[in-house]
Design an enzyme around this catalytic site. Sequence first.
Site, PDB file in Angstrom:
ATOM      1  CD  GLU A 164      62.731 -88.460 -48.538  1.00 16.65           C
ATOM      2  OE1 GLU A 164      61.490 -88.463 -48.494  1.00 16.65           O
ATOM      3  OE2 GLU A 164      63.419 -89.488 -48.374  1.00 16.65           O
TER       4      GLU A 164
ATOM      5  NE  ARG B 226      60.820 -90.317 -45.257  1.00 15.72           N
ATOM      6  CZ  ARG B 226      60.040 -91.095 -44.485  1.00 15.72           C
ATOM      7  NH1 ARG B 226      59.992 -90.916 -43.171  1.00 15.72           N
ATOM      8  NH2 ARG B 226      59.347 -92.075 -45.029  1.00 15.72           N
TER       9      ARG B 226
ATOM     10  CB  SER C  77      61.182 -91.315 -51.577  1.00 13.43           C
ATOM     11  OG  SER C  77      60.663 -92.542 -51.173  1.00 13.43           O
TER      12      SER C  77
HETATM   13  P1  FAD Z   1      74.455 -89.492 -47.603  1.00 15.24           P
HETATM   14  O1  FAD Z   1      73.662 -89.644 -48.853  1.00 15.24           O
HETATM   15  O2  FAD Z   1      75.898 -89.766 -47.665  1.00 15.24           O
HETATM   16  O3  FAD Z   1      74.235 -88.010 -47.036  1.00 15.24           O
HETATM   17  C1  FAD Z   1      72.942 -87.453 -46.979  1.00 15.24           C
HETATM   18  C2  FAD Z   1      73.043 -86.053 -46.349  1.00 15.24           C
HETATM   19  O4  FAD Z   1      73.477 -86.188 -45.002  1.00 15.24           O
HETATM   20  C3  FAD Z   1      74.092 -85.159 -47.022  1.00 15.24           C
HETATM   21  O5  FAD Z   1      73.624 -83.823 -46.939  1.00 15.24           O
HETATM   22  C4  FAD Z   1      75.332 -85.364 -46.165  1.00 15.24           C
HETATM   23  O6  FAD Z   1      76.209 -84.267 -46.221  1.00 15.24           O
HETATM   24  C5  FAD Z   1      74.718 -85.517 -44.790  1.00 15.24           C
HETATM   25  N1  FAD Z   1      75.504 -86.359 -43.882  1.00 15.24           N
HETATM   26  C6  FAD Z   1      75.817 -87.660 -44.054  1.00 15.24           C
HETATM   27  N2  FAD Z   1      76.501 -88.114 -42.998  1.00 15.24           N
HETATM   28  C7  FAD Z   1      76.634 -87.080 -42.137  1.00 15.24           C
HETATM   29  C8  FAD Z   1      77.242 -86.920 -40.854  1.00 15.24           C
HETATM   30  N3  FAD Z   1      77.864 -87.931 -40.252  1.00 15.24           N
HETATM   31  N4  FAD Z   1      77.184 -85.699 -40.266  1.00 15.24           N
HETATM   32  C9  FAD Z   1      76.551 -84.668 -40.867  1.00 15.24           C
HETATM   33  N5  FAD Z   1      75.963 -84.756 -42.065  1.00 15.24           N
HETATM   34  C10 FAD Z   1      75.982 -85.954 -42.696  1.00 15.24           C
HETATM   35  N6  FAD Z   1      65.294 -92.918 -46.453  1.00 15.24           N
HETATM   36  C11 FAD Z   1      64.318 -93.053 -45.529  1.00 15.24           C
HETATM   37  O7  FAD Z   1      64.139 -92.181 -44.666  1.00 15.24           O
HETATM   38  N7  FAD Z   1      63.513 -94.154 -45.512  1.00 15.24           N
HETATM   39  C12 FAD Z   1      63.630 -95.149 -46.413  1.00 15.24           C
HETATM   40  O8  FAD Z   1      62.899 -96.124 -46.356  1.00 15.24           O
HETATM   41  C13 FAD Z   1      64.627 -95.025 -47.429  1.00 15.24           C
HETATM   42  N8  FAD Z   1      64.761 -95.962 -48.376  1.00 15.24           N
HETATM   43  C14 FAD Z   1      65.713 -95.817 -49.353  1.00 15.24           C
HETATM   44  C15 FAD Z   1      65.818 -96.805 -50.349  1.00 15.24           C
HETATM   45  C16 FAD Z   1      66.781 -96.706 -51.342  1.00 15.24           C
HETATM   46  C17 FAD Z   1      66.883 -97.767 -52.395  1.00 15.24           C
HETATM   47  C18 FAD Z   1      67.677 -95.605 -51.334  1.00 15.24           C
HETATM   48  C19 FAD Z   1      68.764 -95.507 -52.367  1.00 15.24           C
HETATM   49  C20 FAD Z   1      67.567 -94.614 -50.369  1.00 15.24           C
HETATM   50  C21 FAD Z   1      66.569 -94.714 -49.367  1.00 15.24           C
HETATM   51  N9  FAD Z   1      66.420 -93.733 -48.373  1.00 15.24           N
HETATM   52  C22 FAD Z   1      65.462 -93.869 -47.403  1.00 15.24           C
HETATM   53  C23 FAD Z   1      67.282 -92.549 -48.362  1.00 15.24           C
HETATM   54  C24 FAD Z   1      68.643 -92.787 -47.631  1.00 15.24           C
HETATM   55  O9  FAD Z   1      68.945 -94.147 -47.565  1.00 15.24           O
HETATM   56  C25 FAD Z   1      68.654 -92.214 -46.217  1.00 15.24           C
HETATM   57  O10 FAD Z   1      68.358 -90.849 -46.230  1.00 15.24           O
HETATM   58  C26 FAD Z   1      69.998 -92.436 -45.517  1.00 15.24           C
HETATM   59  O11 FAD Z   1      69.912 -92.047 -44.174  1.00 15.24           O
HETATM   60  C27 FAD Z   1      71.147 -91.674 -46.185  1.00 15.24           C
HETATM   61  O12 FAD Z   1      72.356 -92.102 -45.576  1.00 15.24           O
HETATM   62  P2  FAD Z   1      73.764 -91.905 -46.263  1.00 15.24           P
HETATM   63  O13 FAD Z   1      74.794 -92.310 -45.287  1.00 15.24           O
HETATM   64  O14 FAD Z   1      73.785 -92.578 -47.576  1.00 15.24           O
HETATM   65  O15 FAD Z   1      73.772 -90.321 -46.437  1.00 15.24           O
HETATM   66  P1  NAP Z   2      53.666 -98.073 -49.547  1.00 12.64           P
HETATM   67  O1  NAP Z   2      53.632 -99.068 -48.457  1.00 12.64           O
HETATM   68  O2  NAP Z   2      53.281 -98.463 -50.931  1.00 12.64           O
HETATM   69  O3  NAP Z   2      52.822 -96.792 -49.133  1.00 12.64           O
HETATM   70  C1  NAP Z   2      52.717 -95.661 -50.016  1.00 12.64           C
HETATM   71  C2  NAP Z   2      52.771 -94.405 -49.176  1.00 12.64           C
HETATM   72  O4  NAP Z   2      51.655 -94.372 -48.318  1.00 12.64           O
HETATM   73  C3  NAP Z   2      54.013 -94.360 -48.336  1.00 12.64           C
HETATM   74  O5  NAP Z   2      54.762 -93.303 -48.808  1.00 12.64           O
HETATM   75  C4  NAP Z   2      53.550 -94.177 -46.913  1.00 12.64           C
HETATM   76  O6  NAP Z   2      53.995 -92.964 -46.318  1.00 12.64           O
HETATM   77  C5  NAP Z   2      52.054 -94.092 -46.993  1.00 12.64           C
HETATM   78  N1  NAP Z   2      51.414 -95.072 -46.075  1.00 12.64           N
HETATM   79  C6  NAP Z   2      51.221 -96.398 -46.296  1.00 12.64           C
HETATM   80  N2  NAP Z   2      50.568 -96.945 -45.245  1.00 12.64           N
HETATM   81  C7  NAP Z   2      50.370 -95.953 -44.359  1.00 12.64           C
HETATM   82  C8  NAP Z   2      49.766 -95.881 -43.080  1.00 12.64           C
HETATM   83  N3  NAP Z   2      49.204 -96.950 -42.506  1.00 12.64           N
HETATM   84  N4  NAP Z   2      49.761 -94.695 -42.422  1.00 12.64           N
HETATM   85  C9  NAP Z   2      50.306 -93.602 -42.964  1.00 12.64           C
HETATM   86  N5  NAP Z   2      50.922 -93.600 -44.180  1.00 12.64           N
HETATM   87  C10 NAP Z   2      50.935 -94.757 -44.879  1.00 12.64           C
HETATM   88  O7  NAP Z   2      55.137 -97.415 -49.601  1.00 12.64           O
HETATM   89  P2  NAP Z   2      56.483 -97.965 -50.196  1.00 12.64           P
HETATM   90  O8  NAP Z   2      56.890 -97.081 -51.272  1.00 12.64           O
HETATM   91  O9  NAP Z   2      56.418 -99.440 -50.430  1.00 12.64           O
HETATM   92  O10 NAP Z   2      57.464 -97.701 -48.963  1.00 12.64           O
HETATM   93  C11 NAP Z   2      57.295 -98.417 -47.758  1.00 12.64           C
HETATM   94  C12 NAP Z   2      57.918 -97.628 -46.628  1.00 12.64           C
HETATM   95  O11 NAP Z   2      59.318 -97.429 -46.890  1.00 12.64           O
HETATM   96  C13 NAP Z   2      57.313 -96.232 -46.483  1.00 12.64           C
HETATM   97  O12 NAP Z   2      57.234 -95.913 -45.125  1.00 12.64           O
HETATM   98  C14 NAP Z   2      58.303 -95.336 -47.184  1.00 12.64           C
HETATM   99  O13 NAP Z   2      58.368 -94.038 -46.613  1.00 12.64           O
HETATM  100  C15 NAP Z   2      59.624 -96.072 -46.950  1.00 12.64           C
HETATM  101  N6  NAP Z   2      60.550 -95.796 -48.060  1.00 12.64           N
HETATM  102  C16 NAP Z   2      61.193 -94.599 -48.065  1.00 12.64           C
HETATM  103  C17 NAP Z   2      62.085 -94.272 -49.071  1.00 12.64           C
HETATM  104  C18 NAP Z   2      62.859 -92.987 -49.022  1.00 12.64           C
HETATM  105  O14 NAP Z   2      63.819 -92.844 -49.767  1.00 12.64           O
HETATM  106  N7  NAP Z   2      62.489 -92.054 -48.193  1.00 12.64           N
HETATM  107  C19 NAP Z   2      62.329 -95.189 -50.101  1.00 12.64           C
HETATM  108  C20 NAP Z   2      61.624 -96.373 -50.091  1.00 12.64           C
HETATM  109  C21 NAP Z   2      60.731 -96.685 -49.068  1.00 12.64           C
HETATM  110  P3  NAP Z   2      55.418 -92.746 -45.605  1.00 12.64           P
HETATM  111  O15 NAP Z   2      56.394 -92.657 -46.718  1.00 12.64           O
HETATM  112  O16 NAP Z   2      55.231 -91.455 -44.913  1.00 12.64           O
HETATM  113  O17 NAP Z   2      55.683 -93.874 -44.689  1.00 12.64           O
END
Ligand code: FAD
Ligand code: NAP
Length: 338
Positions: free
Chosen positions: A334, A164, A238
């Site tokens: 994050e 991340r 998250s």
């Molecule tokens: P924004 O929120 O608009 O911006 C985020 C940051 O990036 C800010 O600092 C902004 O200034 C910068 N930025 C945006 N666009 C640019 C650009 N073009 N150039 C330079 N800087 C820029 N993330 C995960 O990694 N995995 C997930 O599974 C995941 N699940 C999510 C589920 C939900 C329900 C929600 C609400 C969020 C989740 N996220 C997840 C977080 C989010 O969706 C990601 O981080 C996504 O990439 C953010 O994109 P955005 O366009 O909305 O960015």
């Molecule tokens: P989940 O499947 O309930 O798992 C809980 C946590 O355990 C996750 O955070 C995941 O880490 C870790 N995990 C599960 N299986 C794993 C494996 N085989 N090896 C290593 N790590 C493992 O998680 P969840 O909340 O439903 O989310 C599912 C996936 O979507 C995850 O990968 C999660 O990161 C992603 N997600 C991200 C966001 C965000 O905003 N960043 C929001 C929602 C969901 P990791 O998170 O490192 O994968």
Amino acid sequence: MGLQKNVSLLHYNTFGIDVNAKYFQEFSSLENIKEILSDNSLKQENKLILGGGSNILFTKNFDGLVLKNNLKGIEVVSENEDSVFVKSLAGEVWHNFVLFCIEKNYGGIENLSLIPGNVGASPMQNIGAYGVEIKDTFFELEALNIHTLELVKFNNSDCKFGYRESIFKSIEKGNFIITSVTFRLKKKPIINTSYGAIEQELEKMKISNPTIKDISKAVCSIRSSKLPNPKEIGNAGSFFKNPTVSLEKYNSLKAEFKDIVGYPQNEDKMKLAAGWLIEKTGWKGRQIGNAGVHKNQALVLVNYGKAKGEEVINLAKEVQHTVNQKFGVLLEMEVNIF
Ligand code: FAD
Ligand code: NAP
């Protein structure tokens, strides 16, 4: 639309925080953004590049210029026997880009289905889910240097992707506008079902030999059932990263908390499930004022209505404090705080 003043950002962030931007402008071409950045009256203003606003928490009005990315377009730029190189402009919605690739049977990002936000933000934190991160298929990106207006290419190693993380979220934060991202995808997809609940979901769907379309459907179905929909309840996914600890620390925690959830990382490190840590401190489902910890997923902080960013941050700090007290582990945020 041209430059607007004093604009509400309520509908531009998935947390649903009601703050204003001093200036707001959308851009839909490279010339457009260069023109805005060359405007002398805006040069001294703070700048915020906004995608889908799904990884942002506003804690106050934004005293500067919000630049909303609206660069659109997807094209196949080249291919060889195994791979196809697909370039997307930064303002495309990430999930639409995933669907475009799935439709053409280009494999590699199907596990990243339904992540909110735009393509341009995807390298920012090396978005990841279900065992896949964009660094696995990322080829290169183009970004405009905000200060020099130079268009620079970054390859995979230039971005210094981590868990991340990337240079755009750390040392180069605020210095570049990512304008396009190119992915190297597989013509013969390799299916990855080993993570989380994908296999169970496929079983439920009665699919034994899944295609990338099936994987995407399974991921969408799990995500929709588990995660709060920002259209219904404000959140940014998250709120904290899963912390990485030494094997020694993990073993001492495991001795005390038998059911602790951890996954081996590289060398002698373990990744702990932050959601588990938060749940064990009793925060899951709790609410303070308008902010709360989601009832199904403790890693997600939510806005129950009219929360101010400060309320969410205060809740986050309380959660950090109790987790640190109980487990001696510091949770890192994050979400990008402004
Ligand atoms: P924004 O929120 O608009 O911006 C985020 C940051 O990036 C800010 O600092 C902004 O200034 C910068 N930025 C945006 N666009 C640019 C650009 N073009 N150039 C330079 N800087 C820029 N993330 C995960 O990694 N995995 C997930 O599974 C995941 N699940 C999510 C589920 C939900 C329900 C929600 C609400 C969020 C989740 N996220 C997840 C977080 C989010 O969706 C990601 O981080 C996504 O990439 C953010 O994109 P955005 O366009 O909305 O960015
Ligand atoms: P989940 O499947 O309930 O798992 C809980 C946590 O355990 C996750 O955070 C995941 O880490 C870790 N995990 C599960 N299986 C794993 C494996 N085989 N090896 C290593 N790590 C493992 O998680 P969840 O909340 O439903 O989310 C599912 C996936 O979507 C995850 O990968 C999660 O990161 C992603 N997600 C991200 C966001 C965000 O905003 N960043 C929001 C929602 C969901 P990791 O998170 O490192 O994968």
